[in-house]
Structures are given as structure tokens and as C-alpha cells.
Design a protein around this motif. Structure first.
Motif, short mmCIF file in Angstrom:
data_model
loop_
_atom_site.label_atom_id
_atom_site.label_comp_id
_atom_site.label_asym_id
_atom_site.label_seq_id
_atom_site.Cartn_x
_atom_site.Cartn_y
_atom_site.Cartn_z
N ASN A 304 -7.03 -4.06 6.01
CA ASN A 304 -6.44 -2.73 5.78
C ASN A 304 -5.12 -2.60 6.53
O ASN A 304 -4.15 -2.03 6.00
CB ASN A 304 -7.41 -1.64 6.27
N ALA A 305 -5.06 -3.10 7.76
CA ALA A 305 -3.83 -3.03 8.55
C ALA A 305 -2.72 -3.85 7.88
O ALA A 305 -1.57 -3.41 7.79
CB ALA A 305 -4.08 -3.55 9.97
N CYS A 306 -3.07 -5.02 7.36
CA CYS A 306 -2.09 -5.87 6.67
C CYS A 306 -1.54 -5.16 5.43
O CYS A 306 -0.33 -5.16 5.18
CB CYS A 306 -2.71 -7.20 6.28
N GLY A 307 -2.44 -4.55 4.66
CA GLY A 307 -2.00 -3.81 3.47
C GLY A 307 -1.10 -2.64 3.82
O GLY A 307 -0.08 -2.41 3.16
N ALA A 308 -1.44 -1.93 4.88
CA ALA A 308 -0.65 -0.76 5.29
C ALA A 308 0.76 -1.17 5.73
O ALA A 308 1.76 -0.56 5.32
CB ALA A 308 -1.35 -0.03 6.43
N ILE A 309 0.85 -2.22 6.53
CA ILE A 309 2.17 -2.67 7.03
C ILE A 309 3.07 -3.06 5.86
O ILE A 309 4.27 -2.80 5.87
CB ILE A 309 1.99 -3.85 8.01
N CYS A 310 2.47 -3.67 4.85
CA CYS A 310 3.25 -4.14 3.70
C CYS A 310 3.92 -3.00 2.94
O CYS A 310 4.90 -3.22 2.24
CB CYS A 310 2.34 -4.94 2.76
N THR A 311 3.41 -1.77 3.07
CA THR A 311 4.00 -0.63 2.35
C THR A 311 5.19 -0.01 3.08
O THR A 311 5.83 0.89 2.56
CB THR A 311 2.96 0.49 2.12
N LYS A 314 10.59 -2.32 1.50
CA LYS A 314 10.69 -2.66 0.07
C LYS A 314 10.39 -4.12 -0.17
O LYS A 314 10.67 -4.98 0.65
CB LYS A 314 12.10 -2.34 -0.44
N GLY A 315 9.83 -4.39 -1.37
CA GLY A 315 9.53 -5.76 -1.76
C GLY A 315 8.18 -6.19 -1.22
O GLY A 315 7.64 -5.58 -0.31
N ALA A 316 7.64 -7.27 -1.78
CA ALA A 316 6.31 -7.74 -1.38
C ALA A 316 6.41 -8.81 -0.30
O ALA A 316 5.99 -8.60 0.84
CB ALA A 316 5.56 -8.26 -2.59
N ILE A 317 6.97 -9.97 -0.64
CA ILE A 317 6.97 -11.11 0.29
C ILE A 317 7.71 -10.80 1.59
O ILE A 317 7.20 -11.09 2.67
CB ILE A 317 7.48 -12.39 -0.41
N PRO A 318 8.90 -10.15 1.53
CA PRO A 318 9.57 -9.84 2.81
C PRO A 318 8.77 -8.88 3.68
O PRO A 318 8.92 -8.87 4.91
CB PRO A 318 10.89 -9.18 2.37
N ALA A 319 7.91 -8.07 3.07
CA ALA A 319 7.16 -7.05 3.81
C ALA A 319 5.80 -7.54 4.30
O ALA A 319 5.08 -6.80 4.98
CB ALA A 319 6.97 -5.81 2.93
N LEU A 320 5.42 -8.78 3.96
CA LEU A 320 4.10 -9.29 4.37
C LEU A 320 4.01 -9.38 5.89
O LEU A 320 4.96 -9.84 6.54
CB LEU A 320 3.85 -10.67 3.75
#
Length: 335
Positions: A304-311, A314-320
Motif C-alpha cells: 500500500n505504501a509503494c502504491g501511494a508513493i507512486c501517485t 507524474k509517470g509510472a516508472i520514474p515514480a516507482l
């Protein structure tokens, strides 16, 4: 059309290897949120495609990952494979097609960070992967084989997907399914529902969003009866993600929910993939979490923490996220 041997990561020999199968594409994201594609003055180019995002998420969290898919033999295709390699993903299973382009998607970011998609794939290289081109040796080295449903939409990729999945199952490899419903790519809602459910019972674990539960069951995702209609004998774990509220989990022995994290959401792209990548890293290291609820809850809190940080960007891979960033968010929230 030889496979790419160079840049293959030594970690591919790892006993914890996760192989992701499917599409990788370029997302063009408006540089201003809350405007339509027509109104947008400019776009940020971002690598995307759920299975590829998952592969990168796994590597960023210190896991071992590989990607199997096809790209156009064009600048975008070579750029995407370079991004996989730079992110520590084994690219042995990547191929280039001289006759088709790399897929593109234009993504509208609404003011709340949610998205709408417009795809350019007619046909794109990822749709043209054939069964004969599969790197089955790489797939059979995996601990987990992960896939979505976009690769089921058209032939020849559908047959390649089914063959890869069957090879993984025959080798005793755990199968992970995140349908990632993208209705604009299917001929109709009914075709999407039928196609997604056609391989449902092949999976060992499945992650769906609350919206996908509503779509697949044509009922209320908050009603547990509807969620449990997606359960079948042999499934080890069913996860329903509920956005910022967190997630629900179901096994044959226990069920429950784990609260999410409140963050400043900018773009939800890739959040589900960060969640899945985190979950798969942990399952690849210790699959006893299917039977140990305390361990599973800890893993889901981290996911859940990983998913939240990703939001939060912008973008998916840079935000992982990194492991450190996820642990910091958990510590700060006091969850």
C-alpha cells in the motif's frame, strides 16, 4: 529478429526471478492536469505498460525481474528496452519487429489524478509476438510468471500469452494475474469481460481494483458476495485494491483489509503496478505469506505504501518507490 542477449542481468539466475509478460509502450501525459487531450498544450513522454512497470518496480525494490515482450524496431522501442536495462530488468525476452511500431497512449489526467486513455496500436509490435518467438527458457527459470489481459486481445499475441502461461504452470511456476482493464482496447465490454475471465482459473494469485470487480461482476465492489464470486478452488490469494483506502485480501483460510496511506496524489498511473511489484518481490522471497495472515498483512501494508508513493509524481516508472521511501512513509504515518 533475435532476442536481446546483451544487458541481461546476472540476477536472472536468481531463484526469486519474476518474469513479466506483455506490453510496454510510451505514455504521453499532458503537462497540465485537468485538461482534455485537445486542450493540452504539451505532453510529457513517459514509459508505460503495466507488466513493464511491474518488472521495473520489482528491480527498484531489490528483486530480480525480467520482461518478455515485443517492440517496434524504432527509436521508441529501443528507448524502452534501454529503460528496462537501466532499471535492472533482464531484457533477454525482448524482441524487435521491423514491420510494426511501438505502441503509444495519450493519457488524460483529470484534476483528481485519475486517467483516461487514447491508444495508438493498429497493430503495434507488442500485439504481434508469436508463440515461436517466446523465450521459454527464461520463463521456466522464474519463481513467478506475471501477466495482464491486454496481451489476450488479439492474435498472435493471445496464443503466445496462453502458451507462455501453460509452460509456466507445467514447470510449477506461480502464475500472477492483474487484468488491468483497458476498455478502449477491446471491441466491446462483453468481449473484455469474456477475454479477461477466459484465463481466470489459471492463476495462483490475482489482484483486481474495486472498479474491475464492479466491471467483471456487474455488481457492487463493496459487497463481499460479488468479490467472492471471483474466487475459485486452487486460488491462493485474491487482492482487491481500493485506492487510497487500501486493500482487501482473501485466501481459503482468512480474509481482511489493510488501510492505505494518505498522500498528495498527482497522477495515479502505475500505482497498482507499484503495489503488485512490491507484493511479488515479497512472495518470490517467501510464499508462506499465503498461509500466514500476520506476514501477509505486513507485506500488504508495505505494498500500500509503494502504491501511494507512486501517485505523488507524474509517470509510472520514474515514480516507482524504493524500499527506503516506503518504509519512511510507514514510519511517518504510524500505521
Amino acid at each position: 529478429m533475435a532476442p536481446l542477449g546483451d544487458g541481461a542481468v546476472a540476477a536472472a539466475a536468481s531463484p526469486n526471478l519474476v518474469v513479466s509478460f506483455g506490453e510496454m509502450l510510451i505514455d504521453f501525459v499532458p503537462d497540465v492536469a485537468g485538461v482534455s487531450l485537445a486542450e493540452s498544450g504539451g505532453f510529457v513522454k513517459a514509459p508505460g505498460g503495466a507488466p513493464a512497470n511491474v518488472a521495473c518496480a520489482i528491480s527498484k525494490l531489490g528483486g530480480s525481474s525480467a520482461f518478455v515482450g515485443k517492440f517496434g524496431d524504432d527509436e521508441f522501442g529501443h528507448m524502452l528496452v534501454d529503460i528496462l536495462k537501466k532499471n535492472g530488468v533482464n531484457a533477454e525476452g525482448c524482441l524487435f519487429d521491423e514491420h510494426a511500431r511501438t505502441a503509444l497512449a495519450f493519457v488524460t489526467l483529470k484534476s483528481n489524478g485519475e486517467r483516461e486513455f487514447m491508444f495508438y496500436r493498429n497493430p503495434s509490435a507488442d500485439m504481434l509476438l508469436t508463440e515461436a518467438e517466446l523465450n521459454l527458457d527464461l520463463i521456466r527459470r522464474a519463481k513467478i510468471f506475471h501477466y495482464g489481459s491486454i496481451s489476450l486481445i488479439t492474435e498472435p499475441c493471445r496464443s503466445a500469452h496462453v502458451a507462455a502461461m501453460r509452460a509456466a504452470k507445467a514447470a510449477g511456476i506461480l502464475c500472477s494475474y492483474d487484468p488491468n482493464v483497458r476498455l478502449p482496447l477491446w471491441s466491446s465490454q462483453e468481449a473484455a469481460r469474456t477475454g479477461i475471465l477466459s484465463i481466470w482459473k489459471e492463476a495462483d494469485f490475482i489482484k483486481v481494483s474495486d472498479d474491475e470487480v464492479a466491471f467483471l461482476t456487474q455488481g457492487d465492489a463493496n459487497d463481499e458476495k460479488n468479490v467472492l464470486s471471483l474466487w475459485f478452488d486452487g486460488l491462493k490469494l485474491l487482492i482487491v485494491t481500493d485506492g487510497e483506502k487500501g486493500c482487501r485480501y482473501f485466501t481459503k483460510d482468512f480474509k481482511g483489509s489493510v488501510a492505505g496511506f494518505s498522500v498528495n496524489t498527482v497522477d495515479t498511473t502505475g500505482a497498482g503496478d507499484a503495489f503488485v511489484g512490491s507484493l511479488l518481490v515479497n512472495i518470490s522471497k517467501d510464499d508462506s505469506i499465503f498461509h500466514n495472515e500476520e506476514k501477509l498483512r505486513e507485506v500488504l501494508k508495505f505494498s500500500n505504501a509503494c502504491g501511494a508513493i507512486c501517485t505523488t509524481q507524474k509517470g509510472a516508472i520514474p515514480a516507482l518507490p524504493t524500499t527506503a521511501a516506503a518504509l519512511e512513509l510507514i514510519a511517518k504515518s504510524g500505521n
